[in-house]
Design a protein around this motif. Structure first.
Motif, PDB file in Angstrom:
ATOM      1  N   ASP A 154      -5.788   3.134   9.621  1.00  0.00           N
ATOM      2  CA  ASP A 154      -7.969   3.024   9.704  1.00  0.00           C
ATOM      3  C   ASP A 154      -8.001   1.635  10.942  1.00  0.00           C
ATOM      4  O   ASP A 154      -9.328   2.147  11.216  1.00  0.00           O
ATOM      5  N   TRP A 155      -7.450   0.515  10.474  1.00  0.00           N
ATOM      6  CA  TRP A 155      -7.811  -0.257  11.558  1.00  0.00           C
ATOM      7  C   TRP A 155      -7.655   0.031  13.065  1.00  0.00           C
ATOM      8  O   TRP A 155      -8.297   0.137  13.683  1.00  0.00           O
ATOM      9  N   LEU A 156      -6.722   1.207  12.932  1.00  0.00           N
ATOM     10  CA  LEU A 156      -6.444   1.554  14.612  1.00  0.00           C
ATOM     11  C   LEU A 156      -6.698   2.112  15.416  1.00  0.00           C
ATOM     12  O   LEU A 156      -7.352   2.180  16.151  1.00  0.00           O
ATOM     13  N   GLY A 157      -7.184   3.323  14.259  1.00  0.00           N
ATOM     14  CA  GLY A 157      -7.623   4.359  14.298  1.00  0.00           C
ATOM     15  C   GLY A 157      -9.762   3.825  14.239  1.00  0.00           C
ATOM     16  O   GLY A 157     -10.336   4.616  15.544  1.00  0.00           O
ATOM     17  N   LEU A 183      -9.274   2.571  17.941  1.00  0.00           N
ATOM     18  CA  LEU A 183      -9.549   3.983  19.592  1.00  0.00           C
ATOM     19  C   LEU A 183     -10.594   4.291  19.385  1.00  0.00           C
ATOM     20  O   LEU A 183     -11.156   5.256  19.557  1.00  0.00           O
ATOM     21  N   LYS A 184     -11.653   4.441  18.288  1.00  0.00           N
ATOM     22  CA  LYS A 184     -12.230   4.821  18.128  1.00  0.00           C
ATOM     23  C   LYS A 184     -12.745   6.634  17.807  1.00  0.00           C
ATOM     24  O   LYS A 184     -13.213   7.507  18.632  1.00  0.00           O
ATOM     25  N   LEU A 185     -11.637   6.319  16.762  1.00  0.00           N
ATOM     26  CA  LEU A 185     -11.280   8.096  16.769  1.00  0.00           C
ATOM     27  C   LEU A 185     -11.789   8.767  15.506  1.00  0.00           C
ATOM     28  O   LEU A 185     -13.018   7.843  15.097  1.00  0.00           O
ATOM     29  N   PRO A 186     -11.880   9.696  15.449  1.00  0.00           N
ATOM     30  CA  PRO A 186     -13.226  10.573  14.734  1.00  0.00           C
ATOM     31  C   PRO A 186     -13.153  10.185  12.967  1.00  0.00           C
ATOM     32  O   PRO A 186     -11.567  10.040  13.177  1.00  0.00           O
ATOM     33  N   CYS A 213      -6.704   2.815  25.018  1.00  0.00           N
ATOM     34  CA  CYS A 213      -7.970   3.534  24.766  1.00  0.00           C
ATOM     35  C   CYS A 213      -8.987   2.547  23.544  1.00  0.00           C
ATOM     36  O   CYS A 213      -9.825   2.688  23.703  1.00  0.00           O
ATOM     37  N   ILE A 214      -8.215   1.033  23.131  1.00  0.00           N
ATOM     38  CA  ILE A 214      -8.723   0.396  22.383  1.00  0.00           C
ATOM     39  C   ILE A 214      -9.610  -0.653  23.435  1.00  0.00           C
ATOM     40  O   ILE A 214     -10.478  -1.020  22.921  1.00  0.00           O
ATOM     41  N   CYS A 215      -9.579  -0.611  24.599  1.00  0.00           N
ATOM     42  CA  CYS A 215     -10.471  -1.252  25.752  1.00  0.00           C
ATOM     43  C   CYS A 215     -11.731   0.506  25.725  1.00  0.00           C
ATOM     44  O   CYS A 215     -11.660   0.969  26.018  1.00  0.00           O
ATOM     45  N   PRO A 216     -13.131  -0.155  25.986  1.00  0.00           N
ATOM     46  CA  PRO A 216     -13.546   0.120  25.953  1.00  0.00           C
ATOM     47  C   PRO A 216     -14.017   0.700  27.160  1.00  0.00           C
ATOM     48  O   PRO A 216     -14.407   2.465  27.549  1.00  0.00           O
ATOM     49  N   GLU A 217     -13.291   0.339  28.975  1.00  0.00           N
ATOM     50  CA  GLU A 217     -13.714   1.435  29.657  1.00  0.00           C
ATOM     51  C   GLU A 217     -12.558   2.312  29.961  1.00  0.00           C
ATOM     52  O   GLU A 217     -12.285   3.000  30.928  1.00  0.00           O
ATOM     53  N   PHE A 218     -11.639   2.612  28.808  1.00  0.00           N
ATOM     54  CA  PHE A 218     -10.527   3.450  29.504  1.00  0.00           C
ATOM     55  C   PHE A 218     -10.685   3.988  27.865  1.00  0.00           C
ATOM     56  O   PHE A 218     -10.089   5.713  28.113  1.00  0.00           O
ATOM     57  N   ARG A 219     -11.531   3.782  27.119  1.00  0.00           N
ATOM     58  CA  ARG A 219     -11.667   5.173  25.537  1.00  0.00           C
ATOM     59  C   ARG A 219     -11.898   6.326  26.351  1.00  0.00           C
ATOM     60  O   ARG A 219     -11.839   7.176  25.399  1.00  0.00           O
ATOM     61  N   HIS A 220     -12.598   6.725  27.636  1.00  0.00           N
ATOM     62  CA  HIS A 220     -13.103   8.479  28.102  1.00  0.00           C
ATOM     63  C   HIS A 220     -12.099   9.056  28.348  1.00  0.00           C
ATOM     64  O   HIS A 220     -12.230  10.314  27.863  1.00  0.00           O
ATOM     65  N   PHE A 221     -10.778   8.513  27.728  1.00  0.00           N
ATOM     66  CA  PHE A 221      -9.623   9.468  28.086  1.00  0.00           C
ATOM     67  C   PHE A 221      -9.217   9.788  27.118  1.00  0.00           C
ATOM     68  O   PHE A 221      -8.382  10.716  27.508  1.00  0.00           O
ATOM     69  N   ILE A 222      -9.388   9.490  25.793  1.00  0.00           N
ATOM     70  CA  ILE A 222      -9.239  10.354  25.022  1.00  0.00           C
ATOM     71  C   ILE A 222     -10.712  11.296  24.146  1.00  0.00           C
ATOM     72  O   ILE A 222     -10.745  11.804  23.189  1.00  0.00           O
ATOM     73  N   ASP A 223     -11.712  11.466  25.477  1.00  0.00           N
ATOM     74  CA  ASP A 223     -13.121  12.011  24.265  1.00  0.00           C
ATOM     75  C   ASP A 223     -12.065  13.772  24.441  1.00  0.00           C
ATOM     76  O   ASP A 223     -11.857  13.940  25.132  1.00  0.00           O
ATOM     77  N   GLY A 224     -12.943  14.473  23.815  1.00  0.00           N
ATOM     78  CA  GLY A 224     -12.732  15.403  23.468  1.00  0.00           C
ATOM     79  C   GLY A 224     -11.769  15.875  21.647  1.00  0.00           C
ATOM     80  O   GLY A 224     -11.334  16.288  21.645  1.00  0.00           O
ATOM     81  N   ILE A 225     -11.264  14.373  21.685  1.00  0.00           N
ATOM     82  CA  ILE A 225     -10.087  14.582  20.632  1.00  0.00           C
ATOM     83  C   ILE A 225     -10.701  15.040  18.864  1.00  0.00           C
ATOM     84  O   ILE A 225     -10.348  15.729  18.476  1.00  0.00           O
TER      85      ILE A 225
END
Length: 507
Positions: free
Chosen positions: A139-142, A145-148, A293-305
């Motif tokens: 859960d911490w790592l999720g 990553l800002k997973l849903p 994707c833990i970096c905010p500037e790269f998180r958009h590459f898993i948009d749509g997850i």
């Protein structure tokens, strides 16, 4: 107490050695730690790629195991003399092949704790701390990553630490298979179809084979340079439509964030929209790109997850946690449990019957599981989110440096620019693609590229690996080793230039 015996009549000794004597463990442990610390202190002196010949070790070691015990000092001498020369040094700062396997002090020490406790974690009763810590760190790592929330235990989903992505894909594919067969009938097994692209990792094909999917029902959809080798949603829809018309049953799609050969990023959101129309399970494989994707500037590459059913990344690749540590999240844990669980009487217990605990034996192939959460917990706590982000950003910065150096030499060509690879330095980290002598035809350039790489790796000074894309032989240089600094990247480029000069002087 604890001293090793060398008596000739060991089997009849009334005072046998204790293989877990605390004081002997302390003494040996200090020696092993010193050995490993010295190894890292001197790692740059070793040839990165082992230069031994096949079968070298058999010639050096005895034909059978020793009858009498040997001192740890002698064993470590043999490790240094016989084993180290046969190691390809994945932790070397001059290692740029395949993918990183980034270690760290916290990762190593967490592995020591995990191994030291040596718990056999098949259910909550077998070790409550191992199970509960795994739930917490997932859960911490999720959250990092800002997973849903639907992927987290704090929602209705959850995560599990498995060995590798190969295992994770097999587990999710099996769950998806059973889910689909429950809907359409077991007699449709021979009609089930799996989808991936020509850049998808071969782990998908292996999982399909193990799960009993007919080899002819494994669809490989071609990608093109125009989409940076990402899987085109329109191509996927066309392939699915054709299969449905022919009476097949589409049930599983593997999308990738950072493919091994080309660092392609499949468009997760649009692919999920296509899959949703056909009730297809979508697994997102972000094995060694997802960490960024833990970096905010790269998180958009898993948009749509949010449209996917499962998601993996390997913490043992680019997240400073030693092998093996594959993080798998699922929206619907019951799909895994229904497909993978067994409940023999000898494992029955009140905690399991209460339905209040997680039994990880039902989330994985194996019954028993290692205490992997310990090392991931140590990594997260020892470095913190801020430092972990900065480690990754530093690799991105070095990737850009390598591309800049490469572009200043007109004998070389960046096969496709970093910016089109979507992760502007991860593109390099996943494989900065170079082709030498761009004025030659492809066939000739391929031969020269291959010879160049053989020379580079044969030197032992750096190690890079190849791939072939659209019939072009490409040299990949992947930055991500923990010890790599800018000087190593500059040094690697000088090695490439040196051997290119030598090669071209013959033509």
């Amino acid at each position: 107490m604890g001293s090793l015996k060398f008596d000739h009549d060991i089997e009849n000794d009334s005072h046998p050695i204790n293989p877990l004597d605390p004081e002997e463990f302390r003494r040996h442990g200090h020696m092993i730690i010193d050995f490993i610390a010295n190894y890292y202190q001197n790692i740059e002196r070793y040839q990165v790629l082992s230069q031994v010949e096949p079968g070298y070790l058999k010639k050096l070691l005895p034909e059978s195991a020793p009858y009498h015990p040997e001192p740890i000092e002698t064993i470590l001498q043999d490790v240094q003399k016989y084993i180290v020369p046969g190691i390809t040094h994945w932790q070397s700062p001059n290692y740029f092949a395949y993918f990183p396997s980034s270690g760290s002090i916290a990762g190593f020490l967490g592995e020591m704790l995990s191994t030291g406790f040596n718990v056999v974690g098949f259910n909550w009763m077998s070790s409550a701390a191992a199970t509960e810590l795994e739930c917490i760190v997932m859960d911490w790592l999720g959250e990092m990553l800002k997973l849903p929330k639907s992927f987290l235990f704090s929602g209705n989903g959850g995560g599990v630490l498995q060995g590798t992505t190969c295992e994770a894909i097999l587990c999710t594919l099996r769950a998806a298979r059973d889910q689909m067969l429950n809907r359409c009938g077991r007699d449709k097994m021979g009609n089930l179809v799996v989808y991936g692209s020509d850049q998808t990792h071969s782990a998908l094909q292996k999982a399909a084979q193990i799960a009993g999917i007919h080899p002819k029902n494994f669809r490989v959809i071609k990608t093109t340079k125009s989409t940076a080798f990402g899987l085109c949603p329109n191509s996927l829809r066309a392939a699915i439509h054709e299969d449905v018309q022919a009476g097949f049953v589409p049930f599983f799609l593997c999308a990738t964030v950072g493919t091994t050969s080309t660092n392609a990023i499949d468009p997760i959101g649009p692919l999920c929209e296509v899959a949703k129309d056909y009730s297809i399970w979508v697994h997102v494989d972000a094995a060694y790109a997802g960490s960024a994707c833990i970096c905010p500037e790269f998180r958009h590459f898993i948009d749509g997850i949010e449209g996917a059913n499962s998601f993996t990344l390997n913490a043992h690749k680019w997240f400073f946690t030693t092998l093996d540590c594959c993080c798998l999240w699922v929206k619907d844990p019951s799909a895994l449990i229904n497909s993978l669980s067994t409940n023999p009487e000898f494992l029955r217990n009140k905690a399991t019957d209460s339905k209040q605990v997680v039994d990880y034996k039902d989330w994985q192939i194996t019954l028993s599981g290692r205490f992997r959460a310990m090392k991931l917990w140590l990594v997260l706590r020892s470095y913190g989110v801020g430092n972990l982000r900065n480690f990754l950003r530093n690799h991105v910065k070095m990737a850009k440096l390598f591309e800049e150096l490469l572009r200043h030499d007109n004998r070389f060509e960046v096969i496709w620019p970093l910016e089109t690879l979507l992760w502007s330095a991860l593109g390099f980290y996943h494989g900065q693609m170079v082709e030498i002598i761009n004025y030659l035809d492809v066939e000739c350039a391929n031969v020269l590229n291959q010879k160049l790489l053989e020379s580079i790796n044969g030197s032992g000074r750096v190690y890079m690996s190849p791939t072939v894309v659209d019939k072009v032989y490409i040299i990949r240089c992947a930055i991500g080793a923990t010890l790599t600094e800018e000087r190593h990247v500059i040094g690697a480029w000088k090695v490439v230039q040196e051997y290119a000069d030598a090669l071209l002087s013959k033509y």
